[in-house]
Design a protein around this motif. Sequence first.
Motif, PDB file in Angstrom:
ATOM      1  N   GLY A 143       1.050   4.415  -2.851  1.00 21.74           N
ATOM      2  CA  GLY A 143       0.264   5.587  -2.471  1.00 21.74           C
ATOM      3  C   GLY A 143      -1.214   5.284  -2.291  1.00 21.74           C
ATOM      4  O   GLY A 143      -2.074   6.084  -2.647  1.00 21.74           O
TER       5      GLY A 143
ATOM      6  N   ASN B 140      -2.980   4.646   0.529  1.00 18.66           N
ATOM      7  CA  ASN B 140      -3.660   4.843   1.802  1.00 18.66           C
ATOM      8  C   ASN B 140      -4.841   5.786   1.682  1.00 18.66           C
ATOM      9  O   ASN B 140      -4.732   6.886   1.166  1.00 18.66           O
ATOM     10  CB  ASN B 140      -2.648   5.312   2.849  1.00 18.66           C
ATOM     11  N   GLY B 141      -5.979   5.301   2.165  1.00 24.14           N
ATOM     12  CA  GLY B 141      -7.218   6.057   2.059  1.00 24.14           C
ATOM     13  C   GLY B 141      -7.929   5.845   0.736  1.00 24.14           C
ATOM     14  O   GLY B 141      -8.948   6.483   0.466  1.00 24.14           O
ATOM     15  N   LYS B 142      -7.400   4.958  -0.090  1.00 22.15           N
ATOM     16  CA  LYS B 142      -8.011   4.703  -1.404  1.00 22.15           C
ATOM     17  C   LYS B 142      -8.482   3.252  -1.489  1.00 22.15           C
ATOM     18  O   LYS B 142      -8.040   2.400  -0.737  1.00 22.15           O
ATOM     19  CB  LYS B 142      -6.981   4.944  -2.517  1.00 22.15           C
TER      20      LYS B 142
ATOM     21  N   THR C 170       0.813  -1.222   0.000  1.00 23.23           N
ATOM     22  CA  THR C 170       0.000   0.000   0.000  1.00 23.23           C
ATOM     23  C   THR C 170       0.844   1.269   0.000  1.00 23.23           C
ATOM     24  O   THR C 170       0.560   2.202  -0.747  1.00 23.23           O
ATOM     25  CB  THR C 170      -0.920   0.051   1.240  1.00 23.23           C
ATOM     26  N   ASP C 171       1.881   1.294   0.835  1.00 27.89           N
ATOM     27  CA  ASP C 171       2.670   2.525   0.948  1.00 27.89           C
ATOM     28  C   ASP C 171       3.429   2.817  -0.345  1.00 27.89           C
ATOM     29  O   ASP C 171       3.511   3.963  -0.789  1.00 27.89           O
ATOM     30  CB  ASP C 171       3.669   2.423   2.115  1.00 27.89           C
TER      31      ASP C 171
END
Lengths: 338, 352, 387
Positions: free
Chosen positions: C73, C75-77, C69-70
């Motif tokens: 990019g 995160n929050g998606k 995930t990191d």
Amino acid sequence: MTQAENLSQAFELGFTYTRSTGPVVGRFLSALRERRIFGIRASDGRVIVPPAEYDPDTAAALDEFVEVGQCGSIVSWCWVKQPRAAHPLQQPFAWAMIRLDGADVPMVHCVAAAAEEQLATGARVRVVWAEEPRGYITDIRCFELLGETVGETASPAGGSGAAGDLPTPGDVAAVTRIDAPIYLHYNFTAGAAPARFLTRIREGVLTGQRCPRCANVYIPPRGSCPACGVATDEEVVLPDKATVQSFTVVAIPIPNNPIKPPFVIANLVLDGANISFIHLMSECQNSEVHIGQRVQAVWKPEAQWTYAMDNIRYFRPIDEPDVPVERIGKLPITGWEG
Amino acid sequence: MKEIAVVAFSQSDCLAQAGAANEVELIMPQLQAVFGQVGLNNAQDVDFVCSGSCDYLQGAAFAFVAGVDALGAVPPIKESHVEMDAAWALYEAILKIRMGHAESALIYGFGKSSSGELPIVLSQQLDPYYLAPLWLDSVSLAAMQARLLLDRGLATERTMAEVVVRARRNAIGNPHAQVSGEFSLAELLAADTVVSPLRQSDCAPVADGAAAMIICSVEKAREWGVPYALLSGIDHRIETHNLGMRDLTDSVSTRQAATAAGAGRGPVEVAELYAPFSHQEIILTRALGLGNDTLVNPSGGVMAGNLMMASGLSRIGEVFRRIVSGDIARGLAHATAGPCLQHNLVAVLESA
Amino acid sequence: MAKLAAVVGIGQTHYKTRRVDVSIAGLVREAAVNALEDAGLGWDDIEAVIIGKAPDMFEGVVMPESYLTDALGCNGKPMLRVHTAGSVGGSTALVAASHVQSGMFKRVLTVTFEKQSESNAMWALSTPQPFSVHLNAGAGGYFAPIIREYMRRSGAPYDVGIRVAVKDRLNGARNPLAHLQLPNITAQEVEDSMMLWDPIRFLEACPSSDGACAMVIAAEELVSQSPRPPAWIRGVAMRSEPTMYAGREEVNPQAGRDCAADVYRQAGITDPRKQLDCAEVYVPFSWYEPMWLENLGFAAEGEGWRMTMSGATSLDEGGDIPWNCSGGVLSSNPIGASGMIRFAEAARQVRGDAGAHQVEGAKLALGHAYGGGAQFFAMWVVGAEKP
């Protein structure tokens, strides 16, 4: 329908992976070998240990290393009463989220302690190094309790030294690769339909299943007719004569397989069946194997029969006329008269 | 945007060990059940099929390929697979309907986690350099999360046990439950912890099994003449894998997904939450802002049995069932994936 | 009706036997960053991430998207992970496209990868299980008998596969990203290479690679925000059939024929050889070129090998319908990404940015992937012209 046994067998799914670390992970692991711990500065200034390659908030690539202390405080923890075989400690121990001095983001590792009662949130811990650090996260063998506690908010200043003397990947000593032995243990269950098939083949009998809708016969059966999507349960005993649907001569060795190349593996259809399976062919000139060829099973001695298709050692050619291609997979149980 | 209707759902009994049944044998009865609910013959009668499973549960690469043998995929069908809980297979199917490439879809999920040591298998989902080599199991991770809640006063061992008591009581009415019945708080709290602060009762019993669902456009549901629930909103969000960077006492991604799914646009009469650990139900309830007017996990939730790779889909199915039976008019379903509620999906269902 | 969508960014890594310089995240990230740069976009411009790879046993990370995930990019998606065996690269592109075509998203990133050097492909593709006969000898052992049946039916001469093996490696030599760089390869060399699974020789089989491929797919209204020409998605299709069933046509699978017919219908194609300018088709063993020429309707049944031998599919020989100008799977094969590379290379052709392996003036191209026992198919047609 034959009474089936519930067949299951333990097996290991295992491989020692070789992981290239990339520069960030590699630097961290290289430092561990020097018994030092480095974090990385995130976009918002927080120090993340172990160093993240990419900022969780901004997705930016991170590269500013910061050395952190070897003591820290427990942010959260749990107590493992019965360690699992895979766990790093085999005595009851704690897992903990530990904020190292000089770091902002806690890391997870294990804590050795004599009893659960010694653990507490806020307890101070210190790294216990492996005797010979090799550039793995397990170079930190565990943490041990210092016997003191601090308030959760009090984060003592760490030895956040400059990172100038960090080992770099270009150094001879830098870690760029680790081994990851991942060996998992499973208990494989054959499935009801395959179990019935295997139970019969242990007795030297080949048993397929007929689809109630399209009447095609499947062997080995898997419990459904894949074409119709319906369950199959009518059993059909089949002879051990078959026809070559196609084949290949394998010249490369199969990992962990005692069969030595070159050998023939063929897609074979048993008389009375409508689907092929793959098996070995032998007692033949590899160059003379051909599509439509008639073959028969050569069984292992009865004493060696078990729940496996390789009770049939291989198939060998027999003196029967070839089957025309359009008839392959459509022969009756009574066989092929030519 | 095209409105989506849920028209059929079925799940297997939650079994600690499904015995001899293989993937196909686990899936097929559920497919027959959902086809039967709508009056279809097989997967040929829907426009798209999507499944969810995980190879590592059974320890076999391509475990999902065998699933195709249960479908009757001759002639060939439009079919896809996610290495995720089947709730995400549902998500993919919705995209297909909304883009106009399908009017109906079959979704199924299955798992036979009894084959392996699930908490250890899941340890290999963690960062492969820093965490996986420690074999940090999923129960221990959850236990550290629970401790954070306890330390901050957001839960007590008693409120965690209350979640279990209620779930098991609710599960009495759930014919597929693996664990159900009347238990007293005192009884649960008297038991020792397994990974402190978690007791065995705080951990959902892991189950083998499968679940299936059929969805379609509202027009198709009317054509079929079957009762349906509207899937009025669905969204999912993931958070960082770095546990230290997350506030583990909250579930930001659940809240984001709920907002995007429009959960707040009406009353939530029922919420089916995928909380594999008792304290996670507390986290989720808070994150979603659910109050006393919401009935949480009337099926018993996954405390009645956690069908890995299908439990998320089952939560949606449970809400669907309550809507078409007329018990409620609007409900929310939640699915989760990844360590400590890393990835969350929220679906909102309403009566037609 | 599907909303219009286009590829506005493409990013690939170099394909190599071992990418020892990066972690798994670093590999995936490299392709993603390249795609974002190509699209002139940043992480915040992306609404969802769709990731795909073949079995997790390749890297031994269970559902690795959780860890990635990191790097992406996310995160929050929303993040979705697709797995459809060897076709996964293509399927993942299609699932990504459906995010936009459904109208639910305006711009998404899709990434596929495989870091095969972390383990061994032969092992990861056929992990041992009790009660089964361990004879499949990898993918080659499965496909060789099917190729043999094709040769029998069509009467094709023995050297058709050799011809394809040479052609795709010469194409690969034009593509700086390709794993195998064999600019001087000869037919004799291929013929003399070791017979692995008769009739498949060593040089007629794909390599095992590390690599990743990524694309940014945008809705019509955002296409102009990216600087490079878009590749408009003109048709998308997937089909599956069981691995084995009575009477299954293994040489010319119905799922492939149906999938092609579906994608052509959407793109308004009635004569693929005439209307398409080039194709990127999943050919992991050389003989699959003539077989797929027939399956995909470029040649009549039994005639695919004649088309190959005529040079029609050769870029060097100025053939009318060049296949696998990038070098194809025979030149680079990070399995989970291989299908997406076909889709991305088709898009590069119609964007006119395929460099030394560009088909001059290409306007319409096919991307194709298959997987399992040649039972899972994913295809798209992309065009330079907005439909």
